[in-house]
Design a protein around this motif. Structure first.
Motif, PDB file in Angstrom:
ATOM      1  N   ALA A 162       0.829  -1.205   0.000  1.00 25.63           N
ATOM      2  CA  ALA A 162       0.000   0.000   0.000  1.00 25.63           C
ATOM      3  C   ALA A 162       0.866   1.258   0.000  1.00 25.63           C
ATOM      4  O   ALA A 162       0.577   2.227  -0.715  1.00 25.63           O
ATOM      5  CB  ALA A 162      -0.940  -0.004   1.209  1.00 25.63           C
ATOM      6  N   VAL A 163       1.940   1.234   0.789  1.00 23.24           N
ATOM      7  CA  VAL A 163       2.838   2.397   0.845  1.00 23.24           C
ATOM      8  C   VAL A 163       3.532   2.610  -0.500  1.00 23.24           C
ATOM      9  O   VAL A 163       3.559   3.720  -1.031  1.00 23.24           O
ATOM     10  CB  VAL A 163       3.887   2.222   1.971  1.00 23.24           C
ATOM     11  CG1 VAL A 163       4.989   3.259   1.859  1.00 23.24           C
ATOM     12  CG2 VAL A 163       3.228   2.313   3.336  1.00 23.24           C
ATOM     13  N   LEU A 164       4.086   1.540  -1.060  1.00 21.60           N
ATOM     14  CA  LEU A 164       4.807   1.674  -2.329  1.00 21.60           C
ATOM     15  C   LEU A 164       3.883   2.101  -3.457  1.00 21.60           C
ATOM     16  O   LEU A 164       4.272   2.865  -4.337  1.00 21.60           O
ATOM     17  CB  LEU A 164       5.499   0.359  -2.702  1.00 21.60           C
ATOM     18  CG  LEU A 164       6.690  -0.091  -1.846  1.00 21.60           C
ATOM     19  CD1 LEU A 164       7.396  -1.262  -2.504  1.00 21.60           C
ATOM     20  CD2 LEU A 164       7.672   1.035  -1.617  1.00 21.60           C
ATOM     21  N   GLN A 165       2.648   1.621  -3.408  1.00 26.21           N
ATOM     22  CA  GLN A 165       1.722   1.981  -4.468  1.00 26.21           C
ATOM     23  C   GLN A 165       1.507   3.495  -4.478  1.00 26.21           C
ATOM     24  O   GLN A 165       1.457   4.125  -5.530  1.00 26.21           O
ATOM     25  CB  GLN A 165       0.415   1.211  -4.263  1.00 26.21           C
ATOM     26  CG  GLN A 165      -0.529   1.250  -5.442  1.00 26.21           C
ATOM     27  CD  GLN A 165      -1.484   2.415  -5.358  1.00 26.21           C
ATOM     28  OE1 GLN A 165      -2.086   2.656  -4.324  1.00 26.21           O
ATOM     29  NE2 GLN A 165      -1.605   3.153  -6.432  1.00 26.21           N
ATOM     30  N   ARG A 166       1.392   4.095  -3.291  1.00 28.89           N
ATOM     31  CA  ARG A 166       1.260   5.549  -3.229  1.00 28.89           C
ATOM     32  C   ARG A 166       2.574   6.241  -3.560  1.00 28.89           C
ATOM     33  O   ARG A 166       2.601   7.345  -4.095  1.00 28.89           O
ATOM     34  CB  ARG A 166       0.804   5.983  -1.836  1.00 28.89           C
ATOM     35  CG  ARG A 166      -0.692   5.929  -1.701  1.00 28.89           C
ATOM     36  CD  ARG A 166      -1.102   6.342  -0.298  1.00 28.89           C
ATOM     37  NE  ARG A 166      -2.521   6.259  -0.107  1.00 28.89           N
ATOM     38  CZ  ARG A 166      -3.235   5.152  -0.245  1.00 28.89           C
ATOM     39  NH1 ARG A 166      -2.643   4.040  -0.574  1.00 28.89           N
ATOM     40  NH2 ARG A 166      -4.539   5.159  -0.050  1.00 28.89           N
ATOM     41  N   VAL A 183       6.033  -2.496  -6.332  1.00 34.34           N
ATOM     42  CA  VAL A 183       4.599  -2.820  -6.312  1.00 34.34           C
ATOM     43  C   VAL A 183       4.345  -4.155  -7.005  1.00 34.34           C
ATOM     44  O   VAL A 183       3.601  -5.009  -6.504  1.00 34.34           O
ATOM     45  CB  VAL A 183       3.779  -1.697  -6.982  1.00 34.34           C
ATOM     46  CG1 VAL A 183       2.371  -2.175  -7.318  1.00 34.34           C
ATOM     47  CG2 VAL A 183       3.707  -0.480  -6.080  1.00 34.34           C
ATOM     48  N   LYS A 184       4.964  -4.357  -8.152  1.00 34.86           N
ATOM     49  CA  LYS A 184       4.741  -5.598  -8.897  1.00 34.86           C
ATOM     50  C   LYS A 184       5.190  -6.806  -8.086  1.00 34.86           C
ATOM     51  O   LYS A 184       4.530  -7.850  -8.070  1.00 34.86           O
ATOM     52  CB  LYS A 184       5.539  -5.555 -10.201  1.00 34.86           C
ATOM     53  CG  LYS A 184       5.141  -4.448 -11.170  1.00 34.86           C
ATOM     54  CD  LYS A 184       6.300  -4.197 -12.145  1.00 34.86           C
ATOM     55  CE  LYS A 184       5.978  -3.222 -13.219  1.00 34.86           C
ATOM     56  NZ  LYS A 184       5.685  -3.887 -14.510  1.00 34.86           N
ATOM     57  N   GLU A 185       6.327  -6.655  -7.430  1.00 33.29           N
ATOM     58  CA  GLU A 185       6.876  -7.785  -6.669  1.00 33.29           C
ATOM     59  C   GLU A 185       6.075  -8.042  -5.403  1.00 33.29           C
ATOM     60  O   GLU A 185       5.733  -9.194  -5.081  1.00 33.29           O
ATOM     61  CB  GLU A 185       8.349  -7.504  -6.330  1.00 33.29           C
ATOM     62  CG  GLU A 185       9.224  -7.441  -7.581  1.00 33.29           C
ATOM     63  CD  GLU A 185      10.511  -6.635  -7.406  1.00 33.29           C
ATOM     64  OE1 GLU A 185      10.809  -6.227  -6.271  1.00 33.29           O
ATOM     65  OE2 GLU A 185      11.196  -6.418  -8.417  1.00 33.29           O
ATOM     66  N   LEU A 186       5.750  -6.957  -4.685  1.00 31.44           N
ATOM     67  CA  LEU A 186       5.000  -7.091  -3.431  1.00 31.44           C
ATOM     68  C   LEU A 186       3.634  -7.740  -3.643  1.00 31.44           C
ATOM     69  O   LEU A 186       3.109  -8.425  -2.768  1.00 31.44           O
ATOM     70  CB  LEU A 186       4.807  -5.719  -2.769  1.00 31.44           C
ATOM     71  CG  LEU A 186       5.741  -5.326  -1.635  1.00 31.44           C
ATOM     72  CD1 LEU A 186       5.791  -6.378  -0.558  1.00 31.44           C
ATOM     73  CD2 LEU A 186       7.134  -5.041  -2.124  1.00 31.44           C
ATOM     74  N   PRO A 244       2.108   6.796   6.912  1.00 34.91           N
ATOM     75  CA  PRO A 244       1.451   5.492   7.036  1.00 34.91           C
ATOM     76  C   PRO A 244      -0.005   5.583   7.476  1.00 34.91           C
ATOM     77  O   PRO A 244      -0.785   4.665   7.211  1.00 34.91           O
ATOM     78  CB  PRO A 244       2.293   4.757   8.095  1.00 34.91           C
ATOM     79  CG  PRO A 244       3.172   5.771   8.709  1.00 34.91           C
ATOM     80  CD  PRO A 244       3.293   6.899   7.767  1.00 34.91           C
ATOM     81  N   ALA A 245      -0.386   6.677   8.116  1.00 29.20           N
ATOM     82  CA  ALA A 245      -1.786   6.836   8.507  1.00 29.20           C
ATOM     83  C   ALA A 245      -2.693   6.836   7.280  1.00 29.20           C
ATOM     84  O   ALA A 245      -3.848   6.406   7.348  1.00 29.20           O
ATOM     85  CB  ALA A 245      -1.962   8.132   9.299  1.00 29.20           C
TER      86      ALA A 245
ATOM     87  N   ASP B 118      -2.748   0.248 -11.596  1.00 33.35           N
ATOM     88  CA  ASP B 118      -2.979   1.690 -11.612  1.00 33.35           C
ATOM     89  C   ASP B 118      -3.303   2.253 -10.252  1.00 33.35           C
ATOM     90  O   ASP B 118      -2.960   3.374  -9.928  1.00 33.35           O
ATOM     91  CB  ASP B 118      -4.136   2.020 -12.569  1.00 33.35           C
ATOM     92  CG  ASP B 118      -3.718   1.799 -14.010  1.00 33.35           C
ATOM     93  OD1 ASP B 118      -4.585   1.474 -14.836  1.00 33.35           O
ATOM     94  OD2 ASP B 118      -2.522   1.953 -14.285  1.00 33.35           O
ATOM     95  N   GLY B 119      -4.003   1.498  -9.464  1.00 29.03           N
ATOM     96  CA  GLY B 119      -4.376   1.988  -8.137  1.00 29.03           C
ATOM     97  C   GLY B 119      -4.082   0.899  -7.136  1.00 29.03           C
ATOM     98  O   GLY B 119      -3.252   0.031  -7.394  1.00 29.03           O
ATOM     99  N   PRO B 120      -4.748   0.947  -5.985  1.00 28.66           N
ATOM    100  CA  PRO B 120      -4.567  -0.123  -4.995  1.00 28.66           C
ATOM    101  C   PRO B 120      -4.787  -1.497  -5.641  1.00 28.66           C
ATOM    102  O   PRO B 120      -5.697  -1.673  -6.437  1.00 28.66           O
ATOM    103  CB  PRO B 120      -5.654   0.174  -3.960  1.00 28.66           C
ATOM    104  CG  PRO B 120      -5.890   1.634  -4.066  1.00 28.66           C
ATOM    105  CD  PRO B 120      -5.657   1.992  -5.513  1.00 28.66           C
ATOM    106  N   VAL B 121      -3.933  -2.441  -5.295  1.00 31.34           N
ATOM    107  CA  VAL B 121      -3.962  -3.748  -5.946  1.00 31.34           C
ATOM    108  C   VAL B 121      -4.873  -4.685  -5.170  1.00 31.34           C
ATOM    109  O   VAL B 121      -4.639  -4.964  -4.000  1.00 31.34           O
ATOM    110  CB  VAL B 121      -2.543  -4.352  -6.010  1.00 31.34           C
ATOM    111  CG1 VAL B 121      -2.553  -5.597  -6.870  1.00 31.34           C
ATOM    112  CG2 VAL B 121      -1.559  -3.333  -6.569  1.00 31.34           C
ATOM    113  N   ALA B 122      -5.911  -5.171  -5.861  1.00 28.92           N
ATOM    114  CA  ALA B 122      -6.872  -6.042  -5.195  1.00 28.92           C
ATOM    115  C   ALA B 122      -6.231  -7.369  -4.815  1.00 28.92           C
ATOM    116  O   ALA B 122      -5.385  -7.903  -5.532  1.00 28.92           O
ATOM    117  CB  ALA B 122      -8.069  -6.292  -6.124  1.00 28.92           C
TER     118      ALA B 122
END
Lengths: 308, 172
Positions: A162-166, A183-186, A244-245, B118-122
């Motif tokens: 979630a953090v990396l995605q942002r 993100v892809k790996e996580l 992180p919040a 693109d956004g949060p990953v389901a």
């Protein structure tokens, strides 16, 4: 590929004039950010950005070390390979993040003897003392059994994803790029952990018992991931980092979903307490961290100018 | 940091770099794999090659670097510099059609289209469903052995028809 007189010729990297030797414990690709523009964005405090990169980098480095301790010890070959793969992904992320930290603030790199060949990211990994590590205590904990490891992986990877995605929209281009790869790996890590959570919950009475015990052990260490450190607040304000919040709710959704689908109750346990008002992010670690660093650092520290 | 390029020399240097084989999958070139990003030749003859890592922890980068340097040196370029580009992130979509065919003909299942993030990953709690054909016998009766394989980029499958195991390059 060109011909060589001897099969060993090809193993020597550079054929450069002069000293051919290199740091004995590195991967031999000296600068993982070679050619990447590491200029700080406008209005960004280098020291804060470096501290933030160390937080994210140390989370990955320490967790990677724990996961790699499963190599040759996992319940079966497929899981042995899976954990080693996850550890390798995290190690790669750690290397990039630590290198970025050193580029943002060279002052964080511990000093080494004159003429030492150790690159900055390795100096950070092997020559920092415990109090300088900024990982959360969740990832330094002993592996426990497979269930404990999988619950920890679920919590850590859900939050990190979630953090990396942002972070992919960070004003720091380097962090954004590292995050995009991460993100892809996580995603694969989190899904592995989620599937095992479900499998263990619905498997046998024994697997379910161990899952519930693992959950009780790991859950109280979750809170630390959600604490906003002043550095995180600063970098979030400067548009280069994530508070992180911000991701707490999104992470909660997954961490409600998985136990619910698995038919397991989330523990109602108080979080692990702070020590003198601080925790991992402030360099206040548990006993386990000292033993982990002893194992991880001992060889490099014994030979700080080691070359081959 | 860009260096001025001389078109013909850059083209020749690109061809050399593009022919270097991937150390782990030597049926693919670095160009087929989508790892080779750019080749520029400066006025002073220095060649700057830019590559991008597949996975964050890809251990083949040093070998790729060495192979690129050696190949370019063998073709008369004394000074070669290898740089890293992290953005845009590598994706299996960058593997060329020729590369996919090479993988298939060597018994490795090529990747399908990469997922978009693109956004949060389901979260999916189901095993990843892929419709794969066995690269040896062509059967679609294949089953997953493990999402993770001998290298960061591959998953392990087996064919329930011809009973052979095979590797699949994961979509990323």
């Amino acid at each position: 590929m060109s011909d060589h007189d001897s099969v060993y010729d090809g193993l020597v990297g550079h054929d450069l004039p002069g000293d051919d030797s290199r740091w004995a414990f590195g991967t031999d690709f000296e600068d993982p950010l070679a050619g990447v523009d590491t200029t700080l964005p406008e209005g960004v405090d280098g020291a804060a950005l470096a501290a933030y990169c160390l937080m994210l980098g140390d989370d990955a480095l320490v967790h990677s070390h724990r996961l790699s301790q499963w190599a040759s010890n996992a319940p079966d070959l497929e899981e042995d390979i899976a954990l080693a793969n996850v550890a390798l992904d995290l190690l790669g992320q750690a290397r990039l993040l630590l290198a970025r930290a050193a580029a943002a603030d060279p002052g964080v790199v511990p000093p080494l003897p004159e003429g030492s060949p150790v690159p900055p990211e390795d100096a950070l990994a092997f020559f920092r003392d415990e109090a300088a590590f900024r990982n959360v205590r969740l990832v330094e904990a002993e592996n426990g059994d497979f269930a404990v490891t999988m619950v920890r992986l679920l919590l850590a990877s859900t939050h990190r994803l979630a953090v990396l995605q942002r972070l992919t929209t960070s004003r720091d281009q380097v962090l954004a790029a590292i995050a995009a790869k991460g993100v892809k790996e996580l995603t694969y890590h989190r899904d592995l952990a989620g599937r095992w959570f479900l499998t263990l919950a619905r498997g046998t009475a024994e697997s379910r018992r161990r899952l519930e015990a693992g959950l009780a052990l790991v859950w109280p260490m979750r809170e630390e991931l959600r604490r906003t450190h002043p550095v995180e607040r600063t970098v979030a304000e400067q548009g280069v980092g994530v508070d992180p919040a911000e991701v707490a709710d999104e992470v909660d959704v997954v961490l409600e979903q998985v136990p619910a689908v698995s038919g397991v109750e989330r523990p109602a346990l108080p979080p692990v307490g702070l020590v003198a008002g601080g925790a991992g992010r402030e360099g206040r670690h548990t006993e386990a961290m000292g033993r982990l660093l002893a194992e991880m650092q001992v060889v490099a520290r014994a030979h700080p100018t080691g070359r081959w | 940091m860009s260096v001025p390029a001389t078109p013909t020399r850059a083209g020749a240097a690109w061809e050399v770099a593009a022919s270097v084989l991937d150390p782990e999958l030597p049926v693919l070139t670095l160009a087929d794999l989508g790892v080779l990003r750019d080749v520029e030749v400066a006025e002073d003859g220095r060649v700057v090659v830019t590559i991008t890592p597949t996975y964050s922890g890809c251990p083949a980068m040093a070998t790729m670097r060495d192979d690129l340097v050696r190949a370019l040196r063998d073709h008369g370029h004394d000074r070669v510099e290898v740089r890293v580009s992290l953005h845009p992130a590598w994706s299996t979509d960058r593997i060329t059609e020729r590369g996919r065919e090479a993988l298939r003909s060597h018994g490795i299942s090529p990747p399908g289209p990469a997922p978009r993030h693109d956004g949060p990953v389901a979260l999916t709690l189901q095993p990843v469903r892929r419709a794969l054909r066995c690269p040896r016998c062509g059967s679609s009766e294949t089953e997953l052995t493990s999402e993770f394989g001998p290298t960061a980029c591959k998953a392990l499958y087996r064919c329930t028809d011809c009973l052979e195991p095979f590797e699949h390059v994961k979509e990323i």
